[in-house]
Design a protein around this motif. Structure first.
Motif, PDB file in Angstrom:
ATOM      1  N   ILE A 192     114.949  61.477  25.326  1.00 29.78           N
ATOM      2  CA  ILE A 192     114.416  60.292  25.398  1.00 29.78           C
ATOM      3  C   ILE A 192     114.456  59.690  26.262  1.00 29.78           C
ATOM      4  O   ILE A 192     115.124  59.322  27.180  1.00 29.78           O
ATOM      5  N   ASP A 193     113.196  59.201  26.126  1.00 30.73           N
ATOM      6  CA  ASP A 193     112.889  57.780  26.703  1.00 30.73           C
ATOM      7  C   ASP A 193     113.999  57.179  26.618  1.00 30.73           C
ATOM      8  O   ASP A 193     113.763  56.649  25.265  1.00 30.73           O
ATOM      9  N   ARG A 194     114.906  56.352  27.575  1.00 30.71           N
ATOM     10  CA  ARG A 194     115.294  55.116  27.734  1.00 30.71           C
ATOM     11  C   ARG A 194     114.747  53.864  26.838  1.00 30.71           C
ATOM     12  O   ARG A 194     115.179  53.312  26.586  1.00 30.71           O
ATOM     13  N   GLU A 195     113.478  53.671  27.345  1.00 32.99           N
ATOM     14  CA  GLU A 195     112.938  52.695  26.981  1.00 32.99           C
ATOM     15  C   GLU A 195     112.449  53.049  25.140  1.00 32.99           C
ATOM     16  O   GLU A 195     112.034  52.068  25.332  1.00 32.99           O
ATOM     17  N   SER A 196     113.112  54.759  25.577  1.00 35.31           N
ATOM     18  CA  SER A 196     112.572  54.484  23.453  1.00 35.31           C
ATOM     19  C   SER A 196     113.802  53.633  22.618  1.00 35.31           C
ATOM     20  O   SER A 196     113.898  52.748  21.631  1.00 35.31           O
ATOM     21  N   ILE A 197     114.882  53.646  23.119  1.00 31.16           N
ATOM     22  CA  ILE A 197     115.890  53.398  22.651  1.00 31.16           C
ATOM     23  C   ILE A 197     115.959  51.722  22.888  1.00 31.16           C
ATOM     24  O   ILE A 197     116.390  50.852  21.934  1.00 31.16           O
ATOM     25  N   ASN A 198     115.836  51.274  24.280  1.00 29.90           N
ATOM     26  CA  ASN A 198     115.084  49.798  24.036  1.00 29.90           C
ATOM     27  C   ASN A 198     114.198  49.436  22.751  1.00 29.90           C
ATOM     28  O   ASN A 198     113.991  48.132  22.135  1.00 29.90           O
ATOM     29  N   HIS A 199     113.053  50.085  22.880  1.00 25.72           N
ATOM     30  CA  HIS A 199     111.824  49.737  21.274  1.00 25.72           C
ATOM     31  C   HIS A 199     112.517  49.392  20.246  1.00 25.72           C
ATOM     32  O   HIS A 199     112.910  48.586  19.236  1.00 25.72           O
TER      33      HIS A 199
END
Length: 150
Positions: free
Chosen positions: A115-122
């Motif tokens: 999981i890309d950390r940016e996905s969590i941000n989104h």
């Protein structure tokens, strides 16, 4: 998320309101009252819960349309767009969906999921845009938090 009406290009806030409370705090009673006022349909996880809500509404003296399950709603909502819907125990639906997905991963032997950390941000952007309140009407914020274990 942009909550604009595409036909008029005007800002329209048609987001649902999430109300979070403890067991026995009156969430279902609140939904019954709202459904009675608007002739809305209550959507719940199981047939047993639908029967319980029908009985509860009758005991409270409210006339509501027959509650339906989440599966029934998925099959009919496109045909009934003008209907108002009220979801009870939606947390159970979210938990079941996540558990079902994790169960599929386990059954087919998935070993790694990235999981890309940016996905969590989104995801947090989406969660941050929701209207979430407690039973007293105080605004809450949902957020996924990553914490390192000791």
């Amino acid at each position: 998320m942009d909550w604009r009406c595409t036909c008029l290009n005007e800002r329209v806030d048609n987001r649902p309101t999430f109300t979070i409370g403890n067991r026995g705090q009156g969430k279902t009673t609140l939904l019954i009252k709202r459904a009675a006022e608007t002739n809305g349909v209550i959507v719940c996880p199981t047939n047993e819960m639908a029967i319980y809500i029908s009985r509860m509404a009758k005991e409270l003296g409210h006339s509501i349309p027959k509650p339906i399950t989440y599966d029934m709603w998925q099959q009919t909502f496109r045909r009934m767009r003008n209907q108002k819907y009220y979801f009870d125990e939606y947390g159970m639906i979210l938990l079941w969906d996540i558990q079902k997905e994790m169960g599929c991963f386990e059954q087919v032997g998935v070993k790694d999921i990235m999981i890309d950390r940016e996905s969590i941000n989104h995801l947090n952007d989406i969660l941050g845009g929701l209207k979430v309140y407690n039973m007293d009407g105080k605004k809450l914020k949902l957020k996924i938090e990553l914490c390192e274990e000791d």
